[in-house]
Design a protein around this motif. Sequence first.
Motif, PDB file in Angstrom:
ATOM      1  N   SER A  67      -6.860   6.421  -0.561  1.00  0.00           N
ATOM      2  CA  SER A  67      -6.357   7.647  -1.183  1.00  0.00           C
ATOM      3  C   SER A  67      -5.755   7.273  -2.537  1.00  0.00           C
ATOM      4  O   SER A  67      -5.523   6.106  -2.826  1.00  0.00           O
ATOM      5  CB  SER A  67      -5.322   8.326  -0.283  1.00  0.00           C
ATOM      6  N   SER A  68      -5.482   8.268  -3.339  1.00  0.00           N
ATOM      7  CA  SER A  68      -4.967   8.010  -4.685  1.00  0.00           C
ATOM      8  C   SER A  68      -3.475   7.699  -4.687  1.00  0.00           C
ATOM      9  O   SER A  68      -2.921   7.335  -5.717  1.00  0.00           O
ATOM     10  CB  SER A  68      -5.248   9.204  -5.589  1.00  0.00           C
ATOM     11  N   GLY A  69      -2.833   7.845  -3.547  1.00  0.00           N
ATOM     12  CA  GLY A  69      -1.396   7.573  -3.472  1.00  0.00           C
ATOM     13  C   GLY A  69      -0.976   7.374  -2.030  1.00  0.00           C
ATOM     14  O   GLY A  69      -1.824   7.143  -1.165  1.00  0.00           O
ATOM     15  N   PRO A  70       0.308   7.501  -1.773  1.00  0.00           N
ATOM     16  CA  PRO A  70       0.804   7.291  -0.410  1.00  0.00           C
ATOM     17  C   PRO A  70       0.123   8.228   0.591  1.00  0.00           C
ATOM     18  O   PRO A  70      -0.243   9.356   0.261  1.00  0.00           O
ATOM     19  CB  PRO A  70       2.290   7.621  -0.517  1.00  0.00           C
ATOM     20  N   ARG A  71      -0.060   7.725   1.790  1.00  0.00           N
ATOM     21  CA  ARG A  71      -0.681   8.524   2.844  1.00  0.00           C
ATOM     22  C   ARG A  71       0.345   9.470   3.451  1.00  0.00           C
ATOM     23  O   ARG A  71       1.550   9.204   3.437  1.00  0.00           O
ATOM     24  CB  ARG A  71      -1.265   7.615   3.917  1.00  0.00           C
ATOM     25  N   GLU A  72      -0.167  10.537   4.036  1.00  0.00           N
ATOM     26  CA  GLU A  72       0.659  11.579   4.629  1.00  0.00           C
ATOM     27  C   GLU A  72       1.694  11.001   5.594  1.00  0.00           C
ATOM     28  O   GLU A  72       1.362  10.247   6.505  1.00  0.00           O
ATOM     29  CB  GLU A  72      -0.238  12.574   5.377  1.00  0.00           C
ATOM     30  N   ASP A  73       2.944  11.349   5.344  1.00  0.00           N
ATOM     31  CA  ASP A  73       4.062  10.997   6.222  1.00  0.00           C
ATOM     32  C   ASP A  73       4.033   9.519   6.624  1.00  0.00           C
ATOM     33  O   ASP A  73       4.256   9.167   7.780  1.00  0.00           O
ATOM     34  CB  ASP A  73       4.058  11.901   7.455  1.00  0.00           C
ATOM     35  N   ASP A  74       3.746   8.639   5.655  1.00  0.00           N
ATOM     36  CA  ASP A  74       3.793   7.189   5.872  1.00  0.00           C
ATOM     37  C   ASP A  74       2.855   6.730   6.994  1.00  0.00           C
ATOM     38  O   ASP A  74       3.169   5.822   7.745  1.00  0.00           O
ATOM     39  CB  ASP A  74       5.235   6.752   6.146  1.00  0.00           C
ATOM     40  N   ASP A  75       1.710   7.386   7.120  1.00  0.00           N
ATOM     41  CA  ASP A  75       0.676   7.085   8.132  1.00  0.00           C
ATOM     42  C   ASP A  75       1.085   7.478   9.558  1.00  0.00           C
ATOM     43  O   ASP A  75       0.392   7.163  10.518  1.00  0.00           O
ATOM     44  CB  ASP A  75       0.266   5.607   8.131  1.00  0.00           C
ATOM     45  N   ILE A 163       2.690  -2.150   0.910  1.00  0.00           N
ATOM     46  CA  ILE A 163       2.404  -1.612   2.233  1.00  0.00           C
ATOM     47  C   ILE A 163       1.278  -0.586   2.127  1.00  0.00           C
ATOM     48  O   ILE A 163       1.338   0.332   1.297  1.00  0.00           O
ATOM     49  CB  ILE A 163       3.680  -0.997   2.831  1.00  0.00           C
ATOM     50  N   SER A 164       0.276  -0.748   2.969  1.00  0.00           N
ATOM     51  CA  SER A 164      -0.935   0.083   2.871  1.00  0.00           C
ATOM     52  C   SER A 164      -0.634   1.578   2.920  1.00  0.00           C
ATOM     53  O   SER A 164      -1.222   2.347   2.163  1.00  0.00           O
ATOM     54  CB  SER A 164      -1.939  -0.307   3.956  1.00  0.00           C
ATOM     55  N   SER A 165       0.276   2.009   3.781  1.00  0.00           N
ATOM     56  CA  SER A 165       0.556   3.446   3.890  1.00  0.00           C
ATOM     57  C   SER A 165       1.155   4.006   2.603  1.00  0.00           C
ATOM     58  O   SER A 165       0.974   5.176   2.288  1.00  0.00           O
ATOM     59  CB  SER A 165       1.501   3.721   5.057  1.00  0.00           C
ATOM     60  N   CYS A 169      -4.225   2.366   0.429  1.00  0.00           N
ATOM     61  CA  CYS A 169      -5.373   1.486   0.662  1.00  0.00           C
ATOM     62  C   CYS A 169      -4.895   0.311   1.515  1.00  0.00           C
ATOM     63  O   CYS A 169      -3.711   0.016   1.560  1.00  0.00           O
ATOM     64  CB  CYS A 169      -5.978   1.001  -0.645  1.00  0.00           C
ATOM     65  N   GLU A 170      -5.845  -0.304   2.195  1.00  0.00           N
ATOM     66  CA  GLU A 170      -5.459  -1.397   3.079  1.00  0.00           C
ATOM     67  C   GLU A 170      -6.417  -2.560   2.980  1.00  0.00           C
ATOM     68  O   GLU A 170      -7.528  -2.423   2.470  1.00  0.00           O
ATOM     69  CB  GLU A 170      -5.372  -0.899   4.520  1.00  0.00           C
ATOM     70  N   LYS A 171      -5.931  -3.695   3.433  1.00  0.00           N
ATOM     71  CA  LYS A 171      -6.779  -4.881   3.464  1.00  0.00           C
ATOM     72  C   LYS A 171      -7.924  -4.625   4.428  1.00  0.00           C
ATOM     73  O   LYS A 171      -7.712  -3.960   5.431  1.00  0.00           O
ATOM     74  CB  LYS A 171      -5.963  -6.102   3.920  1.00  0.00           C
ATOM     75  N   PRO A 172      -9.096  -5.060   4.140  1.00  0.00           N
ATOM     76  CA  PRO A 172      -9.477  -6.024   3.115  1.00  0.00           C
ATOM     77  C   PRO A 172      -9.914  -5.416   1.787  1.00  0.00           C
ATOM     78  O   PRO A 172     -10.464  -6.117   0.945  1.00  0.00           O
ATOM     79  CB  PRO A 172     -10.644  -6.762   3.765  1.00  0.00           C
ATOM     80  N   ALA A 173      -9.675  -4.128   1.554  1.00  0.00           N
ATOM     81  CA  ALA A 173     -10.084  -3.504   0.285  1.00  0.00           C
ATOM     82  C   ALA A 173      -9.438  -4.220  -0.902  1.00  0.00           C
ATOM     83  O   ALA A 173      -8.256  -4.569  -0.858  1.00  0.00           O
ATOM     84  CB  ALA A 173      -9.710  -2.029   0.275  1.00  0.00           C
ATOM     85  N   ARG A 174     -10.208  -4.391  -1.938  1.00  0.00           N
ATOM     86  CA  ARG A 174      -9.701  -5.088  -3.131  1.00  0.00           C
ATOM     87  C   ARG A 174      -8.543  -4.336  -3.781  1.00  0.00           C
ATOM     88  O   ARG A 174      -7.691  -4.945  -4.422  1.00  0.00           O
ATOM     89  CB  ARG A 174     -10.823  -5.257  -4.140  1.00  0.00           C
ATOM     90  N   LYS A 179      -3.520  -3.928  -6.827  1.00  0.00           N
ATOM     91  CA  LYS A 179      -2.239  -3.269  -7.085  1.00  0.00           C
ATOM     92  C   LYS A 179      -1.078  -4.256  -6.980  1.00  0.00           C
ATOM     93  O   LYS A 179      -0.152  -4.223  -7.777  1.00  0.00           O
ATOM     94  CB  LYS A 179      -2.043  -2.101  -6.115  1.00  0.00           C
ATOM     95  N   ALA A 180      -1.139  -5.140  -5.985  1.00  0.00           N
ATOM     96  CA  ALA A 180      -0.079  -6.129  -5.808  1.00  0.00           C
ATOM     97  C   ALA A 180      -0.048  -7.106  -6.986  1.00  0.00           C
ATOM     98  O   ALA A 180       1.021  -7.419  -7.522  1.00  0.00           O
ATOM     99  CB  ALA A 180      -0.265  -6.882  -4.489  1.00  0.00           C
ATOM    100  N   LEU A 181      -1.207  -7.588  -7.399  1.00  0.00           N
ATOM    101  CA  LEU A 181      -1.279  -8.526  -8.517  1.00  0.00           C
ATOM    102  C   LEU A 181      -0.758  -7.890  -9.803  1.00  0.00           C
ATOM    103  O   LEU A 181       0.026  -8.507 -10.545  1.00  0.00           O
ATOM    104  CB  LEU A 181      -2.722  -8.997  -8.711  1.00  0.00           C
TER     105      LEU A 181
END
Length: 189
Positions: A67-75, A163-165, A169-174, A179-181
């Motif tokens: 998603s383009s930002g945080p997921r709904e209600d922290d997943d 944090i993915s939520s 996005c979550e691992k293993p997605a680049r 974003k972290a780097l």
Amino acid sequence: MDAELGKVKGEADVIFFDAAGTLIYLARPVGWHYALIARNYGLEVDEARLESAFREVWRARPARPPSSGPREDDDRPWWRALALDVLRAASPSAANIDGEGWFSELYTHFAQPGIWLLYEDAGRCLDRLHRRYRLAVISNFDGRLRRVLDNLGVLAKFESLFISSELGCEKPARAIFRKALESMNTEPG
């Protein structure tokens, strides 16, 4: 230990850690926790059966689209659907309990002190590294991770948590690594 080293542009190195299975682990199996909370709602379910159902439901879950930002209600809605599917798969009687109440208690339970433990070698490793390196976590967890790491006395050792939520996005997605780097102003190394 699952850790990624990044070379910082003009600063000390950054080391990225995963959380669950690398730094922390559940003190008891998932099925034990599900059964414990189910008993609070009058439902007796074998913890081994819940453990097996959890693994089956987890494997069958499709990857969450980025998603383009945080997921709904922290997943939380994702975890709710997973947990209720596990309970239903493990016990036909699950339909007779207050599933919303059960899930709400279960969700809160997994952030309580004593539920997660810090691997002994992880604690020693963080003690040695946090003075020499910038440390961060990249995890497919949700915002409860901050509370878990704080309960274990190691949150302050990390400069950032990715944090993915919260990132959508979550691992293993680049994307989560990128974003972290970028946030840590570092390059992979």
